[in-house]
Design an enzyme around this catalytic site. Structure first.
Site: not given
Ligand code: NAD
Length: 261
Positions: A143, A156
């Protein structure tokens, strides 16, 4: 439909969103694809869709946090379609909260799915890729948060950063066996994972949903647009078909400029 004929791929988290588009893109190029997901009905539906389009695919029930389920699932795909050439470790979730209230159980769940899942699927796929040095490609779904931090996303961001380390070790260890690895790092993509986050972020940050979209998600892009599932799938396809280890151990940011290295 030629570049991946004769290749076997496994894509995790492929019942939905980015993983589904990657699976369909690899299948459209001739790969036989194992659609691995916690949601077996969804995975089988994607496999059926690929078959209807003339491709080869099978749904596989797989919880990527379970070593047994991962090993069984990967071996099942290999038994059906032949040894694994491509692994796309993509399954993921999002849980947002500030660090001081982040539940330890949620932290562990996040690491289990993103990091343990990446490790377990890699280990299971390498068994096939290392045999007779036949080689392969492993792509981790990172990401922009593999490189950048955002409020509310401690677990995350930590997990997505960890994937860079795993990919780099694999690039070195796998080189002798013709295995290459990469991390693909999307910006914000409109999938169920993002849609559920918009109201949650608005509530936790005390701003409107419109501000979450326009400021948090798109404010830093060069063109004010979301990254698409196709943007990500085309990048994965390029990396799967690139012929040499000139490209290995890299991260590729696909974010409309949200983050620039
Ligand atoms: P999504 O919610 O559309 O799809 C995720 C899939 O993963 C679902 O089908 C779900 O059932 C599956 N899954 C969840 N836990 C699992 C488990 N334990 N075992 C197997 N499958 C499991 O989400 P998405 O947006 O397509 O996300 C896919 C990946 O892309 C994730 O790793 C996510 O972190 C990453 N990503 C997404 C975005 C974005 O903006 N959507 C941006 C950057 C990175």
């Amino acid at each position: 439909m030629t570049t991946l004929i004769g290749k076997t791929a496994v894509v995790t988290g492929a019942a939905s969103g980015i993983g589904k588009e990657i699976a369909m893109t690899l299948a459209a190029q001739g790969a036989a694809v194992g659609i691995a997901d916690l949601n077996f009905a969804g995975a089988q539906a994607v496999a059926d869709q690929i078959e209807k389009l003339g491709g080869k695919a099978m749904g596989v029930a797989m919880d990527v946090t379970s070593e047994e389920a991962v090993n069984q699932g990967i071996d099942k795909v290999a038994a059906e379609f032949g040894p694994i050439d491509i692994l796309v470790s993509n399954a993921g979730i999002q849980i947002v909260s500030p660090i001081e209230t982040y539940a330890f159980s949620d932290w562990k769940k996040m690491q289990a799915i993103h990091v343990d899942g990446a490790f377990l699927t890699t280990k299971a796929a390498l068994k096939h890729m290392y045999k007779d040095d036949r080689g392969g490609v492993v792509i981790y779904m990172g990401s922009v948060h593999s490189h950048e931090a955002s409020l509310l996303k401690c677990a995350y961001v930590a997990a997505k950063h960890a994937l860079l380390g795993l990919a780099r070790v694999l690039a070195k260890e796998g080189a002798q066996k013709n295995v290459r690895s990469h991390v693909v790092c999307p910006g914000f993509v409109r999938t169920p994972l993002i849609d559920q986050q918009i109201p949650q972020q608005a509530a936790k940050l005390g701003i409107s949903e419109e501000e979450v979209v326009n400021r948090v998600m798109l404010g830093r892009t060069v063109d004010g647009t979301f990254t698409t599932v196709d943007d990500v799938a085309q990048t994965v396809l390029f990396l799967c078909t690139f012929p040499t280890a000139a490209l290995t151990g890299q991260s590729f940011i696909v974010s409309h400029g949200w983050y620039m290295q």
